[in-house]
Design a protein around this motif. Sequence first.
Motif, PDB file in Angstrom:
ATOM      1  N   GLN A 299     -25.782  11.084  -4.472  1.00  0.00           N
ATOM      2  CA  GLN A 299     -26.610  12.109  -4.850  1.00  0.00           C
ATOM      3  C   GLN A 299     -27.770  11.297  -5.799  1.00  0.00           C
ATOM      4  N   TYR A 300     -28.211  10.170  -5.135  1.00  0.00           N
ATOM      5  CA  TYR A 300     -29.352   9.395  -6.108  1.00  0.00           C
ATOM      6  C   TYR A 300     -30.364  10.382  -6.369  1.00  0.00           C
ATOM      7  N   GLU A 301     -31.051  11.112  -5.280  1.00  0.00           N
ATOM      8  CA  GLU A 301     -32.030  12.095  -5.327  1.00  0.00           C
ATOM      9  C   GLU A 301     -31.869  12.908  -6.583  1.00  0.00           C
ATOM     10  N   PHE A 302     -30.656  13.642  -6.716  1.00  0.00           N
ATOM     11  CA  PHE A 302     -30.334  14.466  -7.577  1.00  0.00           C
ATOM     12  C   PHE A 302     -30.706  13.861  -9.007  1.00  0.00           C
ATOM     13  N   PHE A 303     -30.248  12.573  -9.282  1.00  0.00           N
ATOM     14  CA  PHE A 303     -30.221  11.942 -10.543  1.00  0.00           C
ATOM     15  C   PHE A 303     -31.688  11.397 -10.959  1.00  0.00           C
ATOM     16  N   THR A 304     -32.562  11.291  -9.649  1.00  0.00           N
ATOM     17  CA  THR A 304     -34.095  11.071 -10.029  1.00  0.00           C
ATOM     18  C   THR A 304     -34.619  12.294 -10.193  1.00  0.00           C
ATOM     19  N   GLY A 305     -34.341  13.495  -9.994  1.00  0.00           N
ATOM     20  CA  GLY A 305     -35.081  14.566 -10.223  1.00  0.00           C
ATOM     21  C   GLY A 305     -35.045  15.517  -8.965  1.00  0.00           C
ATOM     22  N   GLY A 306     -34.351  15.348  -8.022  1.00  0.00           N
ATOM     23  CA  GLY A 306     -33.995  16.127  -6.764  1.00  0.00           C
ATOM     24  C   GLY A 306     -33.142  17.057  -6.610  1.00  0.00           C
ATOM     25  N   GLN A 307     -32.526  17.364  -5.486  1.00  0.00           N
ATOM     26  CA  GLN A 307     -31.438  18.625  -5.694  1.00  0.00           C
ATOM     27  C   GLN A 307     -30.200  17.949  -5.156  1.00  0.00           C
ATOM     28  N   ILE A 308     -29.064  18.449  -5.582  1.00  0.00           N
ATOM     29  CA  ILE A 308     -28.049  18.478  -4.835  1.00  0.00           C
ATOM     30  C   ILE A 308     -27.702  18.400  -3.398  1.00  0.00           C
ATOM     31  N   ARG A 309     -27.359  17.303  -2.501  1.00  0.00           N
ATOM     32  CA  ARG A 309     -27.398  17.405  -1.330  1.00  0.00           C
ATOM     33  C   ARG A 309     -25.829  17.486  -0.723  1.00  0.00           C
ATOM     34  N   PRO A 310     -25.635  17.828   0.497  1.00  0.00           N
ATOM     35  CA  PRO A 310     -24.244  18.126   0.918  1.00  0.00           C
ATOM     36  C   PRO A 310     -23.362  16.918   0.870  1.00  0.00           C
ATOM     37  N   MET A 311     -22.169  17.079   0.218  1.00  0.00           N
ATOM     38  CA  MET A 311     -21.363  15.976   0.037  1.00  0.00           C
ATOM     39  C   MET A 311     -19.860  16.341   0.230  1.00  0.00           C
ATOM     40  N   LYS A 312     -19.058  15.681   1.261  1.00  0.00           N
ATOM     41  CA  LYS A 312     -17.885  16.261   1.644  1.00  0.00           C
ATOM     42  C   LYS A 312     -16.824  15.456   0.710  1.00  0.00           C
ATOM     43  N   LEU A 313     -15.834  16.272   0.297  1.00  0.00           N
ATOM     44  CA  LEU A 313     -14.652  15.716  -0.410  1.00  0.00           C
ATOM     45  C   LEU A 313     -13.778  14.935   0.306  1.00  0.00           C
ATOM     46  N   LYS A 314     -13.872  14.936   1.541  1.00  0.00           N
ATOM     47  CA  LYS A 314     -12.877  14.013   2.491  1.00  0.00           C
ATOM     48  C   LYS A 314     -13.580  12.704   2.291  1.00  0.00           C
ATOM     49  N   ASP A 315     -14.947  12.330   2.376  1.00  0.00           N
ATOM     50  CA  ASP A 315     -15.770  11.165   2.250  1.00  0.00           C
ATOM     51  C   ASP A 315     -15.115  10.286   1.235  1.00  0.00           C
ATOM     52  N   LEU A 316     -15.178  11.044  -0.099  1.00  0.00           N
ATOM     53  CA  LEU A 316     -14.543  10.545  -1.466  1.00  0.00           C
ATOM     54  C   LEU A 316     -13.135  10.143  -1.277  1.00  0.00           C
ATOM     55  N   ALA A 317     -12.415  11.115  -0.744  1.00  0.00           N
ATOM     56  CA  ALA A 317     -10.794  10.680  -0.598  1.00  0.00           C
ATOM     57  C   ALA A 317     -10.686   9.623   0.421  1.00  0.00           C
ATOM     58  N   ASP A 318     -11.366   9.603   1.723  1.00  0.00           N
ATOM     59  CA  ASP A 318     -11.172   8.293   2.445  1.00  0.00           C
ATOM     60  C   ASP A 318     -11.505   7.026   1.769  1.00  0.00           C
ATOM     61  N   GLU A 319     -12.524   7.139   0.912  1.00  0.00           N
ATOM     62  CA  GLU A 319     -13.008   5.482   0.043  1.00  0.00           C
ATOM     63  C   GLU A 319     -11.970   5.308  -0.764  1.00  0.00           C
ATOM     64  N   LEU A 320     -11.519   6.356  -1.456  1.00  0.00           N
ATOM     65  CA  LEU A 320     -10.378   5.883  -2.436  1.00  0.00           C
ATOM     66  C   LEU A 320      -8.942   5.988  -1.657  1.00  0.00           C
ATOM     67  N   ALA A 321      -8.548   6.107  -0.301  1.00  0.00           N
ATOM     68  CA  ALA A 321      -7.669   5.934   0.143  1.00  0.00           C
ATOM     69  C   ALA A 321      -6.737   6.929  -0.205  1.00  0.00           C
ATOM     70  N   ARG A 322      -7.054   8.182  -0.715  1.00  0.00           N
ATOM     71  CA  ARG A 322      -6.069   9.333  -1.231  1.00  0.00           C
ATOM     72  C   ARG A 322      -6.211  10.442  -0.331  1.00  0.00           C
ATOM     73  N   ASN A 323      -5.317  11.548  -0.659  1.00  0.00           N
ATOM     74  CA  ASN A 323      -5.300  12.683   0.163  1.00  0.00           C
ATOM     75  C   ASN A 323      -6.286  13.615  -0.542  1.00  0.00           C
ATOM     76  N   PRO A 324      -6.942  14.326   0.413  1.00  0.00           N
ATOM     77  CA  PRO A 324      -8.182  15.098  -0.243  1.00  0.00           C
ATOM     78  C   PRO A 324      -7.646  15.909  -1.190  1.00  0.00           C
ATOM     79  N   SER A 325      -6.426  16.591  -1.050  1.00  0.00           N
ATOM     80  CA  SER A 325      -5.903  17.551  -2.091  1.00  0.00           C
ATOM     81  C   SER A 325      -5.725  16.979  -3.479  1.00  0.00           C
ATOM     82  N   THR A 326      -5.245  15.702  -3.328  1.00  0.00           N
ATOM     83  CA  THR A 326      -5.152  14.868  -4.617  1.00  0.00           C
ATOM     84  C   THR A 326      -6.457  14.821  -5.433  1.00  0.00           C
ATOM     85  N   ILE A 327      -7.383  14.229  -4.492  1.00  0.00           N
ATOM     86  CA  ILE A 327      -8.774  14.166  -5.133  1.00  0.00           C
ATOM     87  C   ILE A 327      -9.355  15.508  -5.544  1.00  0.00           C
TER      88      ILE A 327
END
Length: 423
Positions: A299-327
């Motif tokens: 979300q770099y653009e959001f923190f520099t004044g832009g809009q929130i862009r699509p972000m999937k919970l699964k991407d974060l879960a995969d990166e952390l090696a956790r189940n999406p429900s846990t995240i």
Amino acid sequence: MLTLRTGVSQAPKQKLSNTMRSWLPILQSNLESLKEVLEPFCEANPLLEVRPGNERDEGRQFAKRSFFDQATSKNSASEAIEALTLSKSSLYDVLYEQINPPLFPTCKSQDIALKIIEQINEEGYYDPEPAWWVAHGFSEVEVERIRGRFAQLLPLGVGAKDFKEAFLFQLDDLDVEEGLYQRTKRLIEDFENLETYAGEADFSEAIGIIRRFHIPPAIEYFEEEMQVVPDLFVFENNGAIEVKLNDAYYPDVIIDTQGMDESHYFVAQKIKDAKDLVDALEMRKATLYKMGLMIVEYQYEFFTGGQIRPMKLKDLADELARNPSTISRAIANKYLACNQGVIPLKQFFSAAIDEDVSNAAIKSYLQEVVAKEDSKKPLSDSRLLGMIEERFGVKMVRRTITKYRKQLNIAGSSERKKLYSFK
């Protein structure tokens, strides 16, 4: 007495199963309730004590002023973090957020609206200083024309001169049959003589409508609001965006082994349990810190004044090696503080229309299109639907666009045409 303070690590450590069992409930709790989550561990361990963060009381002082005031009055990164430590939405914060197009399409209309807010008292009524508009170069007619638009702001009734006008503001927001509308309006305007209308048709229905109204308009802001303590800070420092944990609010874990034989099995086991708890706290910190880094990356653009862009919970879960429900449970009731305000973490994971398009992106585009529309020919919901389907390549229904428009406090095309004539 040994005091163990958890520190920031860059990635979660792989710990024993006891740590993992502790980590999950600790991760899923919000920062404000973390001490309560730790208390059962203390009850089961006579060597263990958990104390609130040393700066908790100090941090509460920042709740007295709005985030905007705090952030704009600070210079250093550390002071900015102090400003973000604690935040809650006030009546005035909510009003300021709504002063934008299409309801207030010009700089002058926005300027007048912001000055009107300064004349609204804590109950939500317009309680102006005599002829205050003169000092700002406005006319009373201009001020009243803009104040009339407050009928479309939330909370409903705000900006009214008295309870009768607040009733009328709220009545105008309802979709009722014209005859009943007129009878209810008459009851409101002659409220002092209400009993004289008891025998008329629709009296009970009209009274039922009036009873639904909130008086005074800001009554929901009277009670002490829940104080939001963010887990993460995102701020700019020397041209770079940084992520920091709200470390000051983490509790102290204290292990007291004074006068005890640490080689004794019972004591040694309790020390190990206490250290497992500290490890679990470290894993909580490290996990949330990594979440913060990933959110900033996506979300770099959001923190520099832009809009929130699509972000999937699964991407974060995969990166952390956790189940999406846990995240999903981990981000619930947790907040991130930045220059744009104090934002729930879940807001960065907008429900998707399809794999690449989020509701937030649709709403952002809807606002942009309406802000640029021809004031003489405002776009209907059907026309907006066609533009959105063409822009994003998705299939939707008109009622969804209508729902989004109402959520954004955007009037219908016919109402907008009337509003544009006020310019």
